[in-house]
Design an enzyme around this catalytic site. Structure first.
Site, mmCIF file in Angstrom:
data_model
loop_
_atom_site.group_PDB
_atom_site.id
_atom_site.type_symbol
_atom_site.label_atom_id
_atom_site.label_comp_id
_atom_site.label_asym_id
_atom_site.label_seq_id
_atom_site.Cartn_x
_atom_site.Cartn_y
_atom_site.Cartn_z
ATOM 1 N N LYS A 71 0.910 -1.109 0.119
ATOM 2 C CA LYS A 71 -0.006 -0.089 0.003
ATOM 3 C C LYS A 71 0.788 1.233 0.072
ATOM 4 O O LYS A 71 0.478 2.187 -0.495
ATOM 5 C CB LYS A 71 -1.004 0.024 1.099
ATOM 6 C CG LYS A 71 -2.067 -1.140 1.118
ATOM 7 C CD LYS A 71 -3.100 -0.602 2.051
ATOM 8 C CE LYS A 71 -4.319 -1.830 1.887
ATOM 9 N NZ LYS A 71 -5.396 -1.503 2.946
ATOM 10 N N LYS B 26 -5.150 -10.072 -6.397
ATOM 11 C CA LYS B 26 -6.180 -10.326 -5.609
ATOM 12 C C LYS B 26 -7.331 -9.051 -6.149
ATOM 13 O O LYS B 26 -6.980 -8.209 -6.517
ATOM 14 C CB LYS B 26 -5.695 -9.838 -4.217
ATOM 15 C CG LYS B 26 -6.537 -10.130 -3.116
ATOM 16 C CD LYS B 26 -5.832 -9.924 -1.628
ATOM 17 C CE LYS B 26 -5.917 -8.258 -1.321
ATOM 18 N NZ LYS B 26 -5.399 -8.098 -0.213
ATOM 19 N N LYS C 136 -10.961 -3.926 -3.485
ATOM 20 C CA LYS C 136 -12.019 -2.802 -3.634
ATOM 21 C C LYS C 136 -11.400 -1.646 -4.202
ATOM 22 O O LYS C 136 -12.202 -0.811 -4.836
ATOM 23 C CB LYS C 136 -12.210 -2.412 -2.056
ATOM 24 C CG LYS C 136 -13.039 -3.243 -1.148
ATOM 25 C CD LYS C 136 -13.420 -2.662 0.105
ATOM 26 C CE LYS C 136 -14.030 -3.522 1.295
ATOM 27 N NZ LYS C 136 -13.090 -3.136 2.426
#
Ligand code: AMP
Ligand code: TRP
Length: 332
Positions: free
Chosen positions: A111, A194, A197
């Site tokens: 991230k 993956k 969202k």
């Protein structure tokens, strides 16, 4: 009774991975445990959020829990920021967490990206807050998707560090519960990534609120390879997109990959995708409809969160008080 704690971030676009990796398992486990299901809004703030969107997403995740079948009488559902024990305990536990442990966290590395100096302290401390979520309730079990395994190991390490530092068996070491055929649902556009969202392509995921047409279209467009479906699970290993779709089908039909392949071996993807669309719409269509119905009455959702927060605080605050006492914080 053993106690479950788990949570999801209210960051929009709840998807099939959240459902199969987490929420669905919570529904299956809820009557065998005392359960606390959180909407982790403080975690959401580790990346920039628009205030109105955050409020909306908090209600939407709540609606998803209820629509998927979480029983709000038996289980506690609340948003994290309503119970101050989470943030306070995170500080106390952060003081026992070596930087070396945090530096190993792969989610932070992903991230934060290349410009790590620009990443916020909150993003770095994220796993400590997650440990505090779990430990504030002395939870014994934590059902999550595969991607949270490392964070849970850290939570166990932090619990152990506290117990050793103060020489007592205060926190139970929480057990991860990672099960089902879809513990890691992958992107529909790239079987090595993956489903998430935040993916910029909406075609990469099936959202819990997608209608039947959107689900069918996304599955039709999902990336595959030119071979027909194989006969064995081993033959799926080198075919990430095929493996992902078969895993999703198996999970949605409560079967194994083996059983799905018995049904579809030798057939081409167009036939299989049609069947997959059918079961996806069967399962998600109902939940999405129920979510929309619940979202039309935000007052009802807020009342559930409010009541949940009271019940949660009644458990967490005494634990926090004990931690303060043990730690030597004077409470005249
Ligand atoms: P998040 O979306 O990061 O808040 O994740 C909430 C829950 O959903 C956690 O238990 C995750 O492990 C699970 N989860 C998120 N993405 C996936 C995925 N692609 N496959 C399976 N589980 C997932
Ligand atoms: N980090 C989890 C995720 O993104 C969400 C989360 C926060 C959580 N606190 C938790 C999950 C405590 C389980 C238990 O998926």
């Amino acid at each position: 009774m053993n106690r479950i704690f788990s949570g999801i971030q209210p960051t929009g676009n709840l998807h099939l991975g959240n459902y199969l990796g987490a929420i669905r398992n919570w529904v299956a486990l809820q009557h065998d445990y005392e359960c606390i299901f959180c909407i982790v809004d403080l975690h959401a703030l580790t990346l920039p959020q628009e205030p109105d969107a955050l409020r909306h997403a908090t209600r939407e995740v709540t609606a998803a829990y209820i629509a998927a079948g979480i029983d709000t009488e038996h289980c506690i559902i609340f948003n994290q920021s309503m119970v101050t024990a989470h943030a306070e305990l995170a500080w106390l536990l952060g003081c026992l967490t070596p930087l070396g442990w945090l530096n190993r966290m792969t989610q932070f590395k992903e991230k934060a990206g290349k410009q790590r100096d620009l990443a916020g302290l909150g993003l770095y401390a994220y796993p400590v807050l997650m440990a505090a979520d779990i430990l504030a309730y002395k939870a014994t079990h934590v059902p999550v998707g595969e991607d949270q395994k490392q964070h849970l190991e850290l939570a166990r390490d932090i619990a152990g560090a506290f117990n050793r530092r103060y020489e007592r068996d205060f926190f139970p070491l929480p057990e991860p519960q990672i099960f089902g055929e879809a513990t890691r649902v992958m992107s529909l556009r790239d079987g090595t990534k993956k489903m998430s969202k935040s993916d910029t392509s909406d075609y990469s995921r099936i959202n819990m609120t997608d209608d039947a047409d959107a689900i069918a279209l996304k599955i039709r467009r999902a990336k595959t390879d030119p071979e027909p479906l194989p006969e064995t699970v081993e033959a799926l290993e080198a075919r990430p997109e095929a493996d992902n779709l078969v895993g999703i089908y198996a999970a949605l039909t409560n079967a194994t990959r083996e059983a799905a392949l018995v049904q579809f071996a030798g057939q081409n993807f167009s036939t299989f995708k049609e069947a997959l669309s059918g079961v996806s719409v069967d399962v998600l269509g109902k939940i999405g409809g129920e979510m929309r119905r619940l979202m039309a009455d935000p007052g009802h959702i807020d009342a559930i969160l409010h009541r949940g927060a009271e019940r949660a605080a009644a458990i967490a605050m005494p634990v926090l008080d004990e931690v303060k006492e043990i730690t030597g914080l004077l409470r005249p």
